[in-house]
Design a protein around this motif. Structure first.
Motif: not given
Lengths: 55, 227
Positions: B99-105, B152-155, B160-162, B215-217
């Motif tokens: 989760l740390s990596l995905n939230m970091a981005f 809520i979007r960044p969360l 989602r990815l994690t 994610f990118i989209l």
């Protein structure tokens, strides 16, 4: 869940951003793309010959 | 000590070296630097073709200002897709399950799109908080709801990815354990479970690529609103 252990969070952030900023973009930017080969148009472009001297 | 399937997600450390560093540094060996030639080898040509197609797909809907983000978003795309796909190999560690990596981005990039929008076109950016045609009495409630959805979007992006990758890896481990345990007892059932495992792995390959793309989209959509 072990992902929620906050101990390595800062180092993971720093390291992943390091890779994301300094390792990948040079590799991506080194890809160069050619223009599509275009068919030669029927009429040749009009051109004026150079008739003024070098200054 | 109960068998814990979540142990596969612990950030691995060997002799004091965090192996996530290796997992983050080694995949880029698979992306050789193109030489200054007009025609490269097959691998580089394929990678270049997919990069140019992805860029075209993502940035056609965006205006000129958004095109400045091309390098960043395509690098992120390459980053996420390679990490996701390589994680499906046996005995590899997937950094994107952290989760740390995905939230970091997710958080900095989302915040960047919001700040860009608020700086360059504050009225339009704030105007997104109220959909067109809202009935008058609903306006205050809707603004609150839209603000909540904005934050809520960044969360959502990170989680989602994690969650998708963690769930996929967990399922693969569960079903693989089931096949392994069933093999001496009921071989037929084990073979059926193995075919489920095969289909699941195909699904996970698709999920890996799709989740990176989503994610990118979504980031490009947030950018589109703000630029």
């Amino acid at each position: 869940m072990p992902q929620l252990n906050p101990a390595p969070w800062l180092s993971i952030l720093v390291f992943s951003w390091f890779v994301f900023l300094f390792v990948i973009p040079p590799k991506v930017l080194n890809h160069s793309f050619m223009n599509e080969p275009a068919p030669q148009s029927a009429e040749k472009p009009k051109f004026n010959p150079w008739n003024w001297p070098w200054y | 000590m109960m068998l814990n399937f979540f142990d596969q997600f612990m950030s691995p450390v060997l002799l004091g070296i965090p192996l996530i560093a290796l997992a983050l540094l080694l995949p880029w060996i698979l992306f050789p630097n193109p030489a200054a030639r007009w025609i490269n080898n097959r691998l580089i040509t394929l990678q270049g073709w997919s990069i140019s197609q992805t860029t075209h797909q993502l940035f056609t809907p965006l205006n000129q200002g958004g095109h400045k983000w091309a390098t960043l978003l395509i690098s992120l795309m390459i980053f996420l897709i390679s990490l996701n796909l390589l994680g499906l190999l046996p005995y590899t560690f997937t950094p994107t399950t952290q989760l740390s990596l995905n939230m970091a981005f997710a958080v900095p990039l989302w915040l960047a799109t919001v700040i860009v929008g608020l700086r360059n076109q504050p009225t339009i950016a704030l105007g997104h908080l109220l959909p067109e045609g809202t009935p008058l009495p609903l306006i205050p409630v809707l603004i609150i709801i839209e603000t909540i959805s904005l934050f809520i979007r960044p969360l959502a992006l990170g989680v989602r990815l994690t969650a998708n990758l963690t769930a996929g890896h967990l399922l693969i481990q569960l079903i693989a354990t089931a096949v392994f345990v069933l093999l001496p007892l009921m071989p037929t059932v084990a073979i059926l479970t193995a075919s489920v495992l095969f289909l699941l792995t195909l699904l996970e390959v698709a999920v890996a690529m799709i989740q990176a793309y989503v994610f990118i989209l979504l980031l490009s959509l947030y950018l589109q609103e703000n630029v």
